[in-house]
Design a protein around this motif. Structure first.
Motif, PDB file in Angstrom:
ATOM      1  N   ILE A 214       0.838  -1.189   0.000  1.00  0.00           N
ATOM      2  CA  ILE A 214       0.000   0.000   0.000  1.00  0.00           C
ATOM      3  C   ILE A 214       0.883   1.253   0.000  1.00  0.00           C
ATOM      4  CG2 ILE A 214      -1.733   1.298   1.328  1.00  0.00           C
ATOM      5  CD1 ILE A 214      -2.658  -1.455   2.435  1.00  0.00           C
ATOM      6  N   ARG A 242     -10.781 -13.162  -2.620  1.00  0.00           N
ATOM      7  CA  ARG A 242     -11.378 -11.924  -2.130  1.00  0.00           C
ATOM      8  C   ARG A 242     -12.744 -11.693  -2.781  1.00  0.00           C
ATOM      9  NH1 ARG A 242      -7.993  -6.510  -3.093  1.00  0.00           N
ATOM     10  NH2 ARG A 242      -6.381  -7.907  -2.297  1.00  0.00           N
ATOM     11  N   HIS A 249     -10.607  -3.579  -0.751  1.00  0.00           N
ATOM     12  CA  HIS A 249      -9.320  -3.292  -1.388  1.00  0.00           C
ATOM     13  C   HIS A 249      -8.122  -3.843  -0.615  1.00  0.00           C
ATOM     14  CE1 HIS A 249     -11.399   0.511  -3.222  1.00  0.00           C
ATOM     15  NE2 HIS A 249     -11.776  -0.616  -3.806  1.00  0.00           N
ATOM     16  N   ARG A 250      -8.349  -4.469   0.500  1.00  0.00           N
ATOM     17  CA  ARG A 250      -7.246  -4.919   1.333  1.00  0.00           C
ATOM     18  C   ARG A 250      -7.025  -6.422   1.211  1.00  0.00           C
ATOM     19  NH1 ARG A 250      -5.283  -1.255   5.175  1.00  0.00           N
ATOM     20  NH2 ARG A 250      -5.645   0.827   4.332  1.00  0.00           N
ATOM     21  N   TYR A 251      -5.791  -6.806   1.392  1.00  0.00           N
ATOM     22  CA  TYR A 251      -5.405  -8.216   1.382  1.00  0.00           C
ATOM     23  C   TYR A 251      -5.501  -8.743   2.804  1.00  0.00           C
ATOM     24  CZ  TYR A 251      -2.050 -12.101   1.598  1.00  0.00           C
ATOM     25  OH  TYR A 251      -1.442 -13.298   1.851  1.00  0.00           O
ATOM     26  N   ASP A 258      -1.790  -4.872  -0.335  1.00  0.00           N
ATOM     27  CA  ASP A 258      -3.140  -5.000  -0.860  1.00  0.00           C
ATOM     28  C   ASP A 258      -3.239  -6.052  -1.967  1.00  0.00           C
ATOM     29  OD1 ASP A 258      -1.822  -3.647  -2.853  1.00  0.00           O
ATOM     30  OD2 ASP A 258      -3.179  -1.933  -2.899  1.00  0.00           O
TER      31      ASP A 258
END
Length: 268
Positions: A214, A242, A249-251, A258
């Motif tokens: 990020i 996901r 938007h995040r991992y 991300d």
């Protein structure tokens, strides 16, 4: 049967193999342990010192249950270069699967490197050249942040220090053939691979764990372009699964990354 496979795909796959069933046992036994507490975990014929149980269980899944690092070779003594060997789980698999292989392993994190060495020695995993240096684009050293479990990287601010480095391009150019090149170096992969653009000719199989941090540019296109220019066929996979990616938007609610992908490349 088909409904069962659709609803319980991962469970169904795990039950088909001995290591898949062992994976389920490891999940039940160790996955709920408190994070980032070291301990010893027995698996197969090994006993490994493990800094984080959940991270190890995911390693076992990828390496032994899914056999993600298996490759074809025509030589009985393949050369395997493991960049980012962590605590040695991949090295145990490589030595077990390719018993006559020449194996060179790099690990940047000094603390993890010490665990790696202990695990190899305690389990009689021999014939591995361990180099406690970061794989990088020069030999001048790298500012490297330590991290819990497998989170250490050049992007981490925790415990930041200068660690020795080795230019991977020079390592590859010294070899006439590399049967397997594994690159799991937590965000340094794009810089390193682009520096190796003219040194991949003799690499037959390549694994890359791609990370996007990020606040930093995503560079997947550069890696894919490099693979295509060097004549590799590739396959890209993600273990994120996901949902709602245009909103989420995040991992895995990760505050640093991300995106994380597994890239497998081979010469046809």
């Amino acid at each position: 049967m088909w409904l069962f496979k659709y609803l319980f795909t991962n469970l169904y796959r795990a039950l088909q193999t001995a290591n898949g069933r062992r994976l389920l046992w490891l999940f039940l036994r160790y996955a709920n342990r408190p994070r980032h507490q070291s301990g010893v975990i027995p698996f197969l014929r090994y006993r490994f010192d493990v800094p984080d149980a959940l991270s190890f269980v995911w390693q076992f899944k990828e390496i032994f249950a899914d056999e993600s690092y298996q490759f074809n070779t025509t030589t009985p003594q393949p050369l395997i270069i493991d960049c980012g060997a962590n605590i040695g789980t991949s090295l145990a698999y490589f030595r077990q699967t390719y018993p006559q292989a020449r194996i060179v392993a790099f690990e940047a994190d000094p603390a993890i490197g010490a665990v790696l060495t202990r695990n190899l020695q305690a389990n009689g995993i021999t014939g591995v050249e361990v180099i406690n240096k970061a794989v990088w684009i020069n030999d001048d050293g790298l500012d490297f942040g330590t991290g819990e479990a497998d989170a250490a990287s050049m992007f981490s601010e925790a415990g930041r220090r200068r660690v020795p480095s080795v230019r991977l391009r020079d390592v590859l150019l010294r070899e006439t053939r590399v049967d397997m090149l594994k690159i799991d170096i937590e965000g340094a992969e794009t810089d390193v691979l682009l520096d190796c653009h003219d040194a991949l000719t003799n690499v037959q199989n390549l694994f890359i764990e791609y990370h996007a941090y990020i606040g930093h540019p995503q560079t997947l296109g550069g890696i894919v372009n490099l693979l295509e220019q060097n004549g590799f066929r590739y396959y890209i996979d993600s273990n994120q699964a996901r949902t709602r990616p245009l909103v989420n938007h995040r991992y895995r609610s990760n505050d640093l990354m991300d995106l994380q992908l597994n890239i497998y490349a081979h010469r046809p």
